[in-house]
Write an enzyme that holds these catalytic residues in place. Structure first.
Site, short mmCIF file in Angstrom:
data_model
loop_
_atom_site.label_atom_id
_atom_site.label_comp_id
_atom_site.label_asym_id
_atom_site.label_seq_id
_atom_site.Cartn_x
_atom_site.Cartn_y
_atom_site.Cartn_z
CB THR A 1 59.93 14.98 8.12
OG1 THR A 1 59.26 13.48 8.27
CG2 THR A 1 60.41 15.32 6.79
CG HIS B 1 65.62 14.28 9.58
ND1 HIS B 1 66.41 13.78 10.26
CD2 HIS B 1 64.43 13.16 9.79
CE1 HIS B 1 66.45 12.70 10.87
NE2 HIS B 1 65.02 12.17 10.73
CB CYS C 1 47.12 9.12 -8.27
SG CYS C 1 48.43 10.25 -7.98
#
Ligand code: NAD
Ligand code: ZN
Ligand code: ZN
Length: 345
Positions: A43, A46, A99
């Site tokens: 990531t 990226h 959550c």
């Protein structure tokens, strides 16, 4: 504690500027962490290349980190200055429906350190105390920095309900595919069949515990059938991120099998699904994203007890001052599954 700290700011795609920035102050219920090691994740690459989160630049990336507690903000109890810690990078509101289910990426207020806000390629980071996980003293920092990527893999295995004796195909033997293989071995999945176009990556996966390696895509289906008594695999984990491979995964699962959707495709890419076959065979596909909460604890436990071979992940390290070089040269080191940035020794 006030002052400045050294940080690697990604000022635009492809360009880091290592400079002094204000050192964050821990707010109420926050903890200041002095960072020791940070892994470079796909990531991050990226983000570096401008393909992800580009709207957030300039920014300090980095989310696979470990460090020690430097300061406690107001209201924090149960944590100790100097303690080694890892940190769950996913910040939810802590109280919404998502959550409470530990599905924090669905929280409407979700933030991720190093992706939507400043992260860990820096000397310090201030984080919510509830996301801090103290670690044992005897685990090396380069191993602790693997907690977050391993947590992603733990979550995937949990979401796919993988158990001992199940046949699993892992498509892609990159750093994350290698961790999938190792976790599957620990769980007792069998056989573990890994596919990658790279001979070297398949070889590393075989060393890490895969039973069968395939480099020729056209031989994959036959190989899977041969090793699963002609049925196909119980589970296929896509760990590359290509729609064509997701489509191939549908050919590789047995009737009633499961596709673990893990490799990130481009936004908006779609998969043609034979709906009637899916119903009649009771096939399934389920996504898994990031590692959070219990996933982080479980990953830390596995690393602490030596269940994951980490030597291929800990060999390449660069000082923060040389982060540009670390990113520029990342594809030159196929034998190293991870590159880490070293902050303190
Ligand atoms: N869902 C999550 O929580 C999560 C977390 C971390 C990473 N990811 C994603 O998982 C994927 C794997 O991560 P990584 O860091 O190992 O990526 P990587 O790009 O380093 O490795 C991918 C591997 O796939 C191989 N590959 C490419 N094309 C292939 C093909 N047609 N068939 C078989 N293998 C092929 C490459 O040779 C490489 O070894 C990426 O898409 C990444 O974005 C998802
Ligand atoms: Zn990561
Ligand atoms: Zn929430």
């Amino acid at each position: 504690m006030t002052g400045t700290m050294k940080a690697a700011v990604l000022v635009k795609p492809g360009q880091f500027d290592v400079r002094d920035v204000p050192r964050p102050e821990p707010g109420r219920d926050e903890v200041l962490v002095r960072i020791s090691r940070v892994g470079i994740c796909g990531t991050d690459i990226h983000i570096f290349n401008g393909h992800y989160a580009a709207e957030n630049l300039p920014m300090i990336p980095g989310h696979e980190f470990t460090g020690t507690i430097a300061e406690l903000g107001e209201g924090v109890s149960g944590l100790t200055v100097g303690a080694p810690v890892v940190v769950d990078m996913n910040i939810g509101c802590g109280s919404c429906y998502w959550c409470r289910r530990n599905e924090i990426l669905n929280c409407p207020e979700m933030q991720q350190m190093g992706i939507t806000m400043d992260g860990a390629f820096a000397e310090y980071i201030s984080v919510p105390a509830r996301l801090v996980i103290p670690t044992p003293q005897n685990v090396p920092v380069e191993v602790l920095a693997l907690t977050e990527p391993l947590a992603c893999v733990v979550r995937c295995a949990r979401k796919a309900n993988i158990s001992f004796g199940q046949s699993v195909v892992v498509l892609g033997a990159g750093p994350i595919g290698n961790l999938h293989v190792q976790l599957l071995r620990t769980i007792g999945a069998a056989p573990i069949i890994v596919a990658d176009l790279s001979e070297d990556r398949v070889q590393l996966a075989l060393e890490a515990g895969a039973d069968v390696g395939v480099t020729n895509p056209s031989a994959l289906e036959e190989t899977v059938l041969r090793h699963t008594e002609g049925r196909g695999a119980d589970v296929v984990i896509e760990s590359v991120g290509l729609p064509a491979l997701y489509q191939q995964a549908a050919q590789l699962i047995r009737k009633g099998g499961h596709i673990a959707a893990f490799g990130l495709t481009g936004a908006g890419e779609t998969l043609p699904v034979d709906i009637l076959q899916t119903i009649l065979q009771e096939n399934s596909i389920k996504g898994s994203v990031a590692g959070m909460g219990q996933d982080m604890h479980d990953a830390l436990t596995l690393l602490t007890h030596g269940r994951i071979k980490t030597d291929r992940f800990t060999g390449a390290s660069y000082a923060l001052d040389h982060i540009q070089q670390a990113f520029d040269s990342i594809t030159d080191r196929p034998g190293d599954l991870k590159t880490q940035i070293v902050l303190t020794h």
